[in-house]
Write a protein that holds these residues in place. Structure first.
Motif, PDB file in Angstrom:
ATOM      1  N   HIS A 181       0.702  -1.141   0.033  1.00 48.45           N
ATOM      2  CA  HIS A 181       0.002  -0.118  -0.204  1.00 48.45           C
ATOM      3  C   HIS A 181       0.810   1.068  -0.045  1.00 48.45           C
ATOM      4  O   HIS A 181       0.662   2.219  -0.735  1.00 48.45           O
ATOM      5  CB  HIS A 181      -0.804  -0.160   1.244  1.00 48.45           C
ATOM      6  CG  HIS A 181      -2.221  -0.896   1.092  1.00 48.45           C
ATOM      7  ND1 HIS A 181      -3.076  -0.874   0.005  1.00 48.45           N
ATOM      8  CD2 HIS A 181      -2.271  -2.032   1.844  1.00 48.45           C
ATOM      9  CE1 HIS A 181      -4.050  -1.762   0.440  1.00 48.45           C
ATOM     10  NE2 HIS A 181      -3.440  -2.730   1.408  1.00 48.45           N
ATOM     11  N   GLU A 182       2.010   1.137   0.729  1.00 52.65           N
ATOM     12  CA  GLU A 182       3.017   2.486   0.710  1.00 52.65           C
ATOM     13  C   GLU A 182       3.683   2.764  -0.522  1.00 52.65           C
ATOM     14  O   GLU A 182       3.457   3.713  -0.951  1.00 52.65           O
ATOM     15  CB  GLU A 182       3.883   1.968   1.979  1.00 52.65           C
ATOM     16  CG  GLU A 182       3.816   2.243   3.241  1.00 52.65           C
ATOM     17  CD  GLU A 182       4.690   1.451   4.054  1.00 52.65           C
ATOM     18  OE1 GLU A 182       4.704   1.665   5.332  1.00 52.65           O
ATOM     19  OE2 GLU A 182       5.950   1.335   3.529  1.00 52.65           O
ATOM     20  N   VAL A 183       3.922   1.687  -1.229  1.00 52.13           N
ATOM     21  CA  VAL A 183       4.498   1.827  -2.733  1.00 52.13           C
ATOM     22  C   VAL A 183       3.344   2.486  -3.595  1.00 52.13           C
ATOM     23  O   VAL A 183       3.646   3.144  -4.305  1.00 52.13           O
ATOM     24  CB  VAL A 183       5.058   0.337  -3.107  1.00 52.13           C
ATOM     25  CG1 VAL A 183       5.347   0.473  -4.511  1.00 52.13           C
ATOM     26  CG2 VAL A 183       6.192   0.116  -2.246  1.00 52.13           C
ATOM     27  N   LEU A 184       2.028   1.946  -3.408  1.00 50.66           N
ATOM     28  CA  LEU A 184       1.096   1.999  -4.604  1.00 50.66           C
ATOM     29  C   LEU A 184       0.652   3.853  -4.159  1.00 50.66           C
ATOM     30  O   LEU A 184       0.626   4.497  -5.143  1.00 50.66           O
ATOM     31  CB  LEU A 184       0.018   1.196  -4.343  1.00 50.66           C
ATOM     32  CG  LEU A 184       0.103  -0.112  -4.869  1.00 50.66           C
ATOM     33  CD1 LEU A 184      -1.114  -0.946  -4.582  1.00 50.66           C
ATOM     34  CD2 LEU A 184       0.629  -0.369  -6.313  1.00 50.66           C
ATOM     35  N   ASP A 185       0.520   3.855  -2.906  1.00 46.74           N
ATOM     36  CA  ASP A 185       0.401   5.421  -2.450  1.00 46.74           C
ATOM     37  C   ASP A 185       1.450   6.231  -3.000  1.00 46.74           C
ATOM     38  O   ASP A 185       1.050   7.204  -3.484  1.00 46.74           O
ATOM     39  CB  ASP A 185       0.183   5.464  -1.129  1.00 46.74           C
ATOM     40  CG  ASP A 185      -1.090   4.701  -0.508  1.00 46.74           C
ATOM     41  OD1 ASP A 185      -1.963   4.114  -1.246  1.00 46.74           O
ATOM     42  OD2 ASP A 185      -0.987   4.530   0.538  1.00 46.74           O
ATOM     43  N   ALA A 186       2.824   5.831  -2.807  1.00 45.98           N
ATOM     44  CA  ALA A 186       3.927   6.775  -3.334  1.00 45.98           C
ATOM     45  C   ALA A 186       3.826   7.065  -4.999  1.00 45.98           C
ATOM     46  O   ALA A 186       4.098   8.135  -5.176  1.00 45.98           O
ATOM     47  CB  ALA A 186       5.073   6.027  -2.818  1.00 45.98           C
ATOM     48  N   LEU A 187       3.262   5.973  -5.460  1.00 44.98           N
ATOM     49  CA  LEU A 187       3.283   6.102  -7.048  1.00 44.98           C
ATOM     50  C   LEU A 187       1.946   6.617  -7.501  1.00 44.98           C
ATOM     51  O   LEU A 187       1.692   6.763  -8.789  1.00 44.98           O
ATOM     52  CB  LEU A 187       3.501   4.523  -7.500  1.00 44.98           C
ATOM     53  CG  LEU A 187       4.701   4.081  -7.374  1.00 44.98           C
ATOM     54  CD1 LEU A 187       4.858   2.632  -7.766  1.00 44.98           C
ATOM     55  CD2 LEU A 187       5.803   4.780  -8.155  1.00 44.98           C
TER      56      LEU A 187
END
Ligand code: SDX
Length: 393
Positions: free
Chosen positions: A288-294
């Motif tokens: 979720h952190e990676v998808l949010d950052a992207l």
């Protein structure tokens, strides 16, 4: 032990070895690296510090961390001749095939300077292995996409250096996104060690004969590649893509329960965990952190994965057999979002697990009572009988 608890899991008769490195409680879903819970390390530490912990047994002081980081950084380059090994592979060779071959080839470059009975040479070999894995892995990726190799830089942290070697296209400079490299660093920590799994046991067994550590790590990479083990992250993403939509989940659940069908839910179940793999929880958060950052609002495969998990965890078959998501269930979605192709997922697993393999190999070699591994068998073949000449058969 020095105050540490010694836990007899009740199966010492089948235990392959004693170790102080990693503790797993499969029923409770507990994973400790040198006594520290995996989620605390993933949230608060970083690759180099956890590598120090696994190798040395204690968290480092400031100066110890600086010295250790430098001792790894100084070994990140590979011999120019090592590049020739890549040219022997077809461009479409699986990167894990390249990793097995090139890491094994390191033996030819360092065999003569790796007397495993000399603690200093053992330490240098360990640092060399940990330092060169990102460079070799990034070169395998670059070779597979036909791009020039990118040299490691000494001013970047371990994980940022790896991402730059993968994604920089020279002569353009490449700025590593700190949020993404921090997420990948967390993912590497989750994969670093896991007690006596198949690939670690392979490394220990190979090392027990006195083989050099580079050859032992190559054997570990080969064992990790299997879809039942480290290859499951690639297989899990391929499975989610095959499912494609939440409406198709019931069909795949039915197939996973059908004994006549070889299909298994990839990223589900575990030899030891009969509870939720603690790494899978951290992995789902990192996803979720990676998808949010992207800025990715919706990832269709994540939606399929979360619905598949929800349905499976309510299904009597999976509940009764205590099958839960493992580390590989969410890792593929995350690594793909970070920009890696599926063929590189197990390579990243091997990169991180090299720390655990080296720590376990060192622990074994340093054990004064260590003997060559020699598993026994239950013989179920023919009873003794006399040879019969071919004319009388
Ligand atoms: C890793 O060992 C480690 O520590 C490995 C690892 C590490 O960090 O090194 O954690 C990394 O390898 C994680 C696992 C990755 N593999 C997968 O996700 C592949 C899919 N999982 C399965 O192949 C399976 O769960 C295994 C191989 C992981 C474990 O298989 P086991 O030993 O057969 O599991 P089990 O004894 O708990 O199985 C109990 C039952 C069996 O059915 P019955 O014989 O009782 O009828 O559950 C079934 C299994 O057939 N089962 C599954 C299943 N996993 C087990 N059924 C459907 N889907 C699954 N995924």
């Amino acid at each position: 032990n020095s105050g540490a608890f010694t836990f007899d899991p009740g199966f010492t008769s089948t235990a392959s070895c004693e170790s102080k490195i990693t503790y797993i409680d499969g029923d409770e879903g507990v994973l400790l690296y040198r006594g520290y819970p995996i989620d605390q390390l993933a949230e608060n530490s970083n690759f180099i510090e956890v590598a120090y912990l696994l190798l040395k047994g204690e968290l480092p002081s400031d100066q110890e961390l600086v010295d250790f980081d430098r001792s790894i950084t100084m070994h990140t380059m590979v011999h120019e001749q090592l590049k020739n090994f890549y040219n022997g592979f077809r461009r479409d060779a699986h990167p894990m095939a390249i990793m097995v071959g090139v890491v094994g080839a390191l033996s030819a470059f360092y065999h003569d300077s790796t007397d495993i009975n000399d603690p200093k040479q053992r330490l240098i070999a360990s640092h060399r292995m940990i330092a060169k894995m990102p460079t070799i892995a990034a070169m395998a990726y670059k070779y597979s996409i036909g791009q020039a190799f990118v040299f490691p830089r000494n001013d970047l942290d371990y994980t940022s250096n790896f991402m730059r070697m993968c994604f920089a296209v020279q002569p353009e400079e490449y700025e590593v996104n700190p949020v993404l490299s921090s997420a990948l660093d967390k993912i590497f920590i989750l994969h670093m060690d896991h007690e006596q799994n198949a690939s670690t046991s392979t490394v220990r067994l190979a090392g027990s004969s006195g083989a050099n550590p580079f050859a032992c790590i190559a054997a570990g990479i080969a064992s990790l590649w299997g879809p039942a083990h480290g290859g499951a992250n690639e297989a899990a993403l391929n499975m989610l893509e095959e499912i494609g939509h939440v409406d198709n989940i019931p069909e795949f659940i039915a197939r996973a329960k059908d004994k006549s069908d070889p299909f298994r839910l990839m990223g589900f179940g575990h030899r030891v965990y009969k509870n939720y793999d603690p790494r899978a929880k951290v992995m789902r958060k990192a996803c979720h952190e990676v998808l949010d950052a992207l800025g990715v609002q919706e990832d269709p495969l994540l939606e399929v994965a979360m619905e598949l998990e929800r349905i499976a965890l309510e299904d009597p078959y999976f509940v009764e057999k205590k099958l839960y998501p493992n580390i590989d269930f969410y890792s593929g979605i995350t690594l793909r979002a970070l920009g890696f192709p599926t063929e590189m997922f197990t390579v990243l697993f091997a990169l991180a697990r090299t720390v655990g393999w080296i720590a376990q190999w060192s622990e074994m070699v340093e054990d004064p009572n260590q003997k060559i591994g020699r598993p026994r068998q239950i013989y179920t073949g023919a009873a003794q009988r006399d040879y019969v000449d071919i004319n009388k058969r």
